[in-house]
Motif scaffolding. Structure first.
Motif, PDB file in Angstrom:
ATOM      1  N   VAL A  82       0.832  -1.194   0.000  1.00 20.55           N
ATOM      2  CA  VAL A  82       0.000   0.000   0.000  1.00 20.55           C
ATOM      3  C   VAL A  82       0.873   1.254   0.000  1.00 20.55           C
ATOM      4  O   VAL A  82       1.779   1.392   0.825  1.00 20.55           O
ATOM      5  N   TYR A  83       0.579   2.141  -0.935  1.00 18.15           N
ATOM      6  CA  TYR A  83       1.095   3.495  -0.902  1.00 18.15           C
ATOM      7  C   TYR A  83      -0.025   4.401  -0.379  1.00 18.15           C
ATOM      8  O   TYR A  83      -1.200   4.087  -0.511  1.00 18.15           O
ATOM      9  N   TRP A  84       0.366   5.528   0.192  1.00 24.74           N
ATOM     10  CA  TRP A  84      -0.614   6.479   0.703  1.00 24.74           C
ATOM     11  C   TRP A  84      -0.480   7.805  -0.037  1.00 24.74           C
ATOM     12  O   TRP A  84       0.630   8.295  -0.240  1.00 24.74           O
ATOM     13  N   HIS A  85      -1.605   8.374  -0.418  1.00 24.29           N
ATOM     14  CA  HIS A  85      -1.624   9.673  -1.092  1.00 24.29           C
ATOM     15  C   HIS A  85      -2.014  10.744  -0.082  1.00 24.29           C
ATOM     16  O   HIS A  85      -3.166  10.809   0.347  1.00 24.29           O
ATOM     17  N   ALA A  86      -1.051  11.573   0.305  1.00 22.04           N
ATOM     18  CA  ALA A  86      -1.320  12.733   1.149  1.00 22.04           C
ATOM     19  C   ALA A  86      -1.372  13.964   0.258  1.00 22.04           C
ATOM     20  O   ALA A  86      -0.551  14.115  -0.649  1.00 22.04           O
ATOM     21  N   THR A  87      -2.332  14.838   0.515  1.00 20.59           N
ATOM     22  CA  THR A  87      -2.463  16.026  -0.337  1.00 20.59           C
ATOM     23  C   THR A  87      -1.732  17.233   0.233  1.00 20.59           C
ATOM     24  O   THR A  87      -1.719  18.292  -0.404  1.00 20.59           O
ATOM     25  N   ASN A  88      -1.120  17.081   1.416  1.00 13.14           N
ATOM     26  CA  ASN A  88      -0.310  18.163   1.985  1.00 13.14           C
ATOM     27  C   ASN A  88       0.586  17.568   3.067  1.00 13.14           C
ATOM     28  O   ASN A  88       0.338  16.447   3.546  1.00 13.14           O
ATOM     29  N   PRO A  89       1.635  18.276   3.502  1.00 14.02           N
ATOM     30  CA  PRO A  89       2.555  17.721   4.498  1.00 14.02           C
ATOM     31  C   PRO A  89       1.881  17.380   5.823  1.00 14.02           C
ATOM     32  O   PRO A  89       2.273  16.402   6.481  1.00 14.02           O
ATOM     33  N   HIS A  90       0.874  18.154   6.233  1.00 10.48           N
ATOM     34  CA  HIS A  90       0.197  17.850   7.495  1.00 10.48           C
ATOM     35  C   HIS A  90      -0.527  16.506   7.426  1.00 10.48           C
ATOM     36  O   HIS A  90      -0.467  15.709   8.371  1.00 10.48           O
ATOM     37  N   GLU A  91      -1.186  16.242   6.297  1.00 11.20           N
ATOM     38  CA  GLU A  91      -1.850  14.954   6.150  1.00 11.20           C
ATOM     39  C   GLU A  91      -0.831  13.823   6.123  1.00 11.20           C
ATOM     40  O   GLU A  91      -1.081  12.743   6.666  1.00 11.20           O
ATOM     41  N   ALA A  92       0.323  14.062   5.502  1.00  9.29           N
ATOM     42  CA  ALA A  92       1.382  13.046   5.502  1.00  9.29           C
ATOM     43  C   ALA A  92       1.827  12.734   6.930  1.00  9.29           C
ATOM     44  O   ALA A  92       2.073  11.573   7.286  1.00  9.29           O
ATOM     45  N   GLN A  93       1.907  13.763   7.764  1.00 11.28           N
ATOM     46  CA  GLN A  93       2.279  13.560   9.161  1.00 11.28           C
ATOM     47  C   GLN A  93       1.223  12.734   9.894  1.00 11.28           C
ATOM     48  O   GLN A  93       1.563  11.810  10.659  1.00 11.28           O
ATOM     49  N   LEU A  94      -0.062  13.025   9.653  1.00  9.91           N
ATOM     50  CA  LEU A  94      -1.139  12.279  10.303  1.00  9.91           C
ATOM     51  C   LEU A  94      -1.120  10.805   9.879  1.00  9.91           C
ATOM     52  O   LEU A  94      -1.332   9.904  10.702  1.00  9.91           O
ATOM     53  N   ILE A  95      -0.872  10.561   8.601  1.00  9.57           N
ATOM     54  CA  ILE A  95      -0.787   9.183   8.126  1.00  9.57           C
ATOM     55  C   ILE A  95       0.359   8.448   8.821  1.00  9.57           C
ATOM     56  O   ILE A  95       0.211   7.315   9.291  1.00  9.57           O
ATOM     57  N   GLY A  96       1.525   9.111   8.899  1.00 14.79           N
ATOM     58  CA  GLY A  96       2.692   8.498   9.520  1.00 14.79           C
ATOM     59  C   GLY A  96       2.500   8.185  10.986  1.00 14.79           C
ATOM     60  O   GLY A  96       3.052   7.204  11.509  1.00 14.79           O
ATOM     61  N   GLU A  97       1.706   9.014  11.678  1.00 17.23           N
ATOM     62  CA  GLU A  97       1.470   8.774  13.106  1.00 17.23           C
ATOM     63  C   GLU A  97       0.608   7.537  13.333  1.00 17.23           C
ATOM     64  O   GLU A  97       0.838   6.778  14.281  1.00 17.23           O
ATOM     65  N   LEU A  98      -0.386   7.320  12.491  1.00 18.81           N
ATOM     66  CA  LEU A  98      -1.269   6.162  12.648  1.00 18.81           C
ATOM     67  C   LEU A  98      -0.721   4.901  11.979  1.00 18.81           C
ATOM     68  O   LEU A  98      -1.000   3.785  12.419  1.00 18.81           O
TER      69      LEU A  98
END
Length: 423
Positions: A199-215
């Motif tokens: 699975v790859y994850w598509h984040a639309t901004n750096p903050h969302e990328a951070q939230l994905i990485g935390e979970l």
């Protein structure tokens, strides 16, 4: 922009054209749904894309327009097959002539599914099982339109090499707070399944990328902002008159925070016009908003003006001095881009990726989300002279122009294709 839909039916005889976004649709035989053969010099990168709602619907807001633009900007090296619902958000009626049908939007093939009809599931799966897909791209973490395809990929009901998952703002604190217990329980089951898959994850901004990485600490994250079909130049601002005109355009639900705007306007004593556009998604919440509106002072002219077709949004924004949008959270905020593209400044919460652009664009960013703070900001705005409001609108247009110039580059599907090719 490619917006012509060709409908693919069980018979090959031409029928009356359907119209989607004022584009003609012609009928073809379903056997026209073909994939490249082994004789092709370079096989296409095959993508299966799923999302709950799509055109000709529009009530689901920015994600619909983002996916549409994604299809329109995908390179010829990518072959997209898409599955979506056969009706708009909140509607009980299917789109005329599309339910259970395959259609084309440019080179992309789209199946409009009624989830309650088993024969449509069978027809769809029969086609999907005839291909192997390089990528499954799902546009939600929670929706069945994401969960079922991922499970189908895991069990090899459909042949998928890898998955791209776009949570579309669902990991923001405001979104996780809704039905939080159910979501926590779901994540306990879902996290190990996603970890086992590619699975790859598509984040639309750096903050969302951070939230994905935390979970999901193991996640492979690609950050790419959403695609927009907006022009590079804003609508030039014009004088709008002496009385300040405020607007809210968006889905009417608690996340968008319309009630807070109305409460704040009750504290504003200067004359102001406030118009609201958008689909009523939460009727109980809308009833609360209407009660608040009835208590507004006579100095505030409040009107609900119904839903807007997507093509009317920019021209509507152009008739107002400011867009008031204290949203509880946006992973992108397509409507903010539309407002700036019409030279309309935005008074907004700091729960979006737009804060630097909005501050430079004649608007304001609220770090304190109280009603009193919003009322104070609106009060400051309505005290501006006509010339000052026009200057703010010019700043909004210039901020949009600068932002739009930075959005070039391959879209997320081509990014994944290139990443895979380099491995």
């Amino acid at each position: 922009m490619a917006d012509t839909f060709d409908i693919l039916r069980d018979d090959s005889a031409p029928t009356a054209a359907n119209t989607i976004h004022n584009s003609p649709a012609t009928v073809s035989d379903p056997r026209d749904i073909t994939h490249s053969t082994d004789s092709d010099p370079v096989p296409p990168f095959r993508v299966l894309l799923t999302c709950d709602f799509f055109e000709p619907g529009f009530r689901a807001g920015g994600p619909v327009r983002s996916v549409a633009q994604l299809l329109d900007t995908t390179s010829p090296a990518i072959d997209v097959t898409m599955v979506t619902r056969d009706r708009d958000l909140g509607s009980t009626e299917p789109y005329p002539g599309l339910s259970g049908r395959w259609a084309h939007r440019g080179p992309a093939r789209i199946y409009y599914l009624d989830p309650g009809r088993l024969h449509q599931w069978y027809a769809m799966l029969r086609t999907l099982r005839s291909s192997t897909f390089d990528l499954l791209y799902v546009n939600s973490l929670w929706a069945l339109s994401s969960i079922l395809p991922i499970l189908a990929a895991q069990t090899r009901i459909i042949q998928v090499d890898r998955i791209l998952l776009a949570p579309r703002g669902e990991l923001a604190a405001s979104a996780l707070g809704v039905k939080s217990r159910k979501k926590r329980l779901f994540l306990r089951v879902w996290q190990p399944i996603l970890k086992r898959l590619e699975v790859y994850w598509h984040a639309t901004n750096p903050h969302e990328a951070q939230l994905i990485g935390e979970l999901f600490p193991w996640a492979r994250i690609e950050t790419r902002r959403n695609e927009v079909s907006l022009p590079p130049e804003p609508i030039p601002p014009e004088r709008l008159g002496d009385s300040p005109r405020l607007v809210f355009i968006g889905r009417i639900n608690p996340i968008k925070n319309l009630a807070k705007v109305i409460e704040a306007l009750a504290l504003v004593t200067r004359p102001v016009t406030f118009d609201v556009y958008g689909p009523v998604e939460d009727r109980s919440y809308w009833a609360d908003c209407q009660l608040l509106a009835q208590r507004l002072p006579a100095s505030v002219t409040f009107s609900y003006r119904g839903e807007l077709a997507p093509e009317a949004v920019r021209s509507t924004f152009a008739r107002y001095d400011t867009f008031v949008f204290p949203t509880q959270g946006e992973n992108f905020g397509h409507v903010i881009a539309e407002s700036l593209s019409a030279s309309c400044p935005v008074i907004c919460s700091d729960e979006t990726p737009w804060s630097p652009v909005l501050r430079a664009g004649g608007g304001a960013v609220l770090t304190d989300a109280t009603v009193e703070t919003l009322a104070h900001q609106i009060d400051q705005f309505v005290q501006r002279s006509q010339e000052e409001r026009l200057a703010a609108r010019r700043a909004a247009g210039q901020a949009y122009r600068s932002w739009r110039a930075e959005t070039a580059g391959p879209n997320i599907l081509d990014r994944i294709r290139l990443t895979v090719a380099e491995r």
